[in-house]
Design a protein around this motif. Structure first.
Motif, mmCIF file in Angstrom:
data_model
loop_
_atom_site.group_PDB
_atom_site.id
_atom_site.type_symbol
_atom_site.label_atom_id
_atom_site.label_comp_id
_atom_site.label_asym_id
_atom_site.label_seq_id
_atom_site.Cartn_x
_atom_site.Cartn_y
_atom_site.Cartn_z
ATOM 1 N N ILE A 1 12.246 9.243 1.886
ATOM 2 C CA ILE A 1 11.416 8.030 2.036
ATOM 3 C C ILE A 1 12.212 6.794 1.582
ATOM 4 O O ILE A 1 12.255 5.783 2.279
ATOM 5 C CB ILE A 1 10.117 8.157 1.183
ATOM 6 N N ILE B 1 11.420 12.666 -1.802
ATOM 7 C CA ILE B 1 11.304 11.264 -2.221
ATOM 8 C C ILE B 1 12.486 10.450 -1.675
ATOM 9 O O ILE B 1 12.301 9.349 -1.146
ATOM 10 C CB ILE B 1 11.253 11.154 -3.768
ATOM 11 N N VAL C 1 0.868 4.530 -2.530
ATOM 12 C CA VAL C 1 0.869 5.950 -2.131
ATOM 13 C C VAL C 1 2.034 6.666 -2.822
ATOM 14 O O VAL C 1 1.875 7.767 -3.361
ATOM 15 C CB VAL C 1 0.995 6.101 -0.592
ATOM 16 N N LEU C 2 3.195 6.009 -2.830
ATOM 17 C CA LEU C 2 4.387 6.607 -3.426
ATOM 18 C C LEU C 2 4.214 6.791 -4.938
ATOM 19 O O LEU C 2 4.539 7.849 -5.498
ATOM 20 C CB LEU C 2 5.596 5.701 -3.140
ATOM 21 N N GLU C 3 3.667 5.764 -5.591
ATOM 22 C CA GLU C 3 3.442 5.840 -7.043
ATOM 23 C C GLU C 3 2.495 7.005 -7.346
ATOM 24 O O GLU C 3 2.727 7.783 -8.278
ATOM 25 C CB GLU C 3 2.850 4.519 -7.545
ATOM 26 N N ASN C 4 1.436 7.120 -6.559
ATOM 27 C CA ASN C 4 0.487 8.219 -6.740
ATOM 28 C C ASN C 4 1.183 9.569 -6.540
ATOM 29 O O ASN C 4 0.974 10.511 -7.307
ATOM 30 C CB ASN C 4 -0.658 8.068 -5.735
ATOM 31 N N HIS C 5 2.047 9.636 -5.534
ATOM 32 C CA HIS C 5 2.783 10.881 -5.278
ATOM 33 C C HIS C 5 3.653 11.246 -6.483
ATOM 34 O O HIS C 5 3.697 12.405 -6.906
ATOM 35 C CB HIS C 5 3.646 10.724 -4.025
ATOM 36 N N LEU C 6 4.354 10.246 -7.045
ATOM 37 C CA LEU C 6 5.223 10.508 -8.208
ATOM 38 C C LEU C 6 4.394 11.005 -9.396
ATOM 39 O O LEU C 6 4.785 11.939 -10.092
ATOM 40 C CB LEU C 6 5.980 9.230 -8.604
ATOM 41 N N LYS C 7 3.208 10.392 -9.582
ATOM 42 C CA LYS C 7 2.360 10.743 -10.738
ATOM 43 C C LYS C 7 1.704 12.118 -10.598
ATOM 44 O O LYS C 7 1.360 12.731 -11.590
ATOM 45 C CB LYS C 7 1.257 9.689 -10.890
ATOM 46 N N THR D 1 0.846 -1.209 0.000
ATOM 47 C CA THR D 1 0.000 0.000 0.000
ATOM 48 C C THR D 1 0.876 1.251 0.000
ATOM 49 O O THR D 1 0.568 2.236 -0.678
ATOM 50 C CB THR D 1 -0.958 0.018 1.213
ATOM 51 N N GLY D 2 1.979 1.208 0.734
ATOM 52 C CA GLY D 2 2.915 2.337 0.749
ATOM 53 C C GLY D 2 3.444 2.631 -0.654
ATOM 54 O O GLY D 2 3.539 3.792 -1.059
ATOM 55 N N ASN D 3 3.731 1.559 -1.409
ATOM 56 C CA ASN D 3 4.213 1.746 -2.782
ATOM 57 C C ASN D 3 3.147 2.396 -3.660
ATOM 58 O O ASN D 3 3.463 3.175 -4.561
ATOM 59 C CB ASN D 3 4.665 0.409 -3.377
#
Lengths: 90, 90, 90, 90
Positions: A84, A81, A56-62, A52-54
């Motif tokens: 993290i 980034i 959130v991170l993917e969404n943040h990058l996008k 789930t953290g990944n």
């Protein structure tokens, strides 16, 4: 079957599944179940949170990070980034 | 003291240090040293590689990935990064 | 095909494969190959070392640690193992 | 201050703290807080679980695993431990 309307819903949904899973691990400890069985379940909770953290991170990058980079705020965006990522292993 | 001229030099320099460290671990195994001592040194090599990997990743974010995002190739750039991150733990 | 005579040989053999792999990663950096490709290869080296480390640890548990526990030196044996494990993630 | 009576209490107590922490992370997601802040808190939950997991593992080594090894059931005891360790990183 539950169908999340959007990413926020999907993340919340997944975190709640991990929460329920963690409650079960606590019950296993209270019932004095075998340590190895507890550890397998605890690792499954940790795997769920990592995944789930990944998300959130993917969404943040996008979204936020890409927007910041396009606006020329690359340095700050990447520093956040990296903070993290440096806590992750391998 | 060695002063790397640029990032590529710095990464190469660090990887060569890890290489020398790994050679010493092999000698420890050949000399049948105590497993726990070997494991501590092997973990130190792994920590070194992890840290150099983060430097490569940070450089990638600052250069290729930022350029790709600015050119509108966000999707591909992020997919490549996530492939690396999903192999990391926590 | 190489057939290791014993565990020490097998560990040395595997570490030497990782060493050769790491040398190739250094060449990739020197040749300025794509960061993402370098990162994938570097993670593969790290995976290899992790897996060999687990072999060393398993051997330690089967030999030195088991012997120590049988001789009543449980506390020291476990403290040594935990020191290694606490550096691992998840 | 809460003083756990024994190890089982201490483990339950710690897992409940992580549970409360995870509930707060879910609220952060529902309130659409900044991804990076959510990720820092989620990593803190994961660190907490990792550390409690190590406590469970240490207890297992000190009790069940040591007893099994003393009774000559070394092979099974170590296979169980290695299954847990192989999921860990580095």
């Amino acid at each position: 079957m539950y169908k999340p309307k959007n990413l926020q819903d999907r993340i919340t949904h997944r975190l709640k599944i991990s929460l329920g899973h963690l409650e079960k691990v606590i019950t296993m400890v209270e019932n004095q179940e075998y340590c190895i069985d507890i550890l397998h379940q605890l690792q499954a909770v940790q795997e769920g949170l990592k995944s789930t953290g990944n998300l959130v991170l993917e969404n943040h990058l996008k979204t936020c990070a890409s927007d910041a980079i396009k606006k020329g705020e690359t340095k700050k965006a990447i520093a956040e980034i990296m903070q993290i990522l440096e806590k992750k292993n391998i």
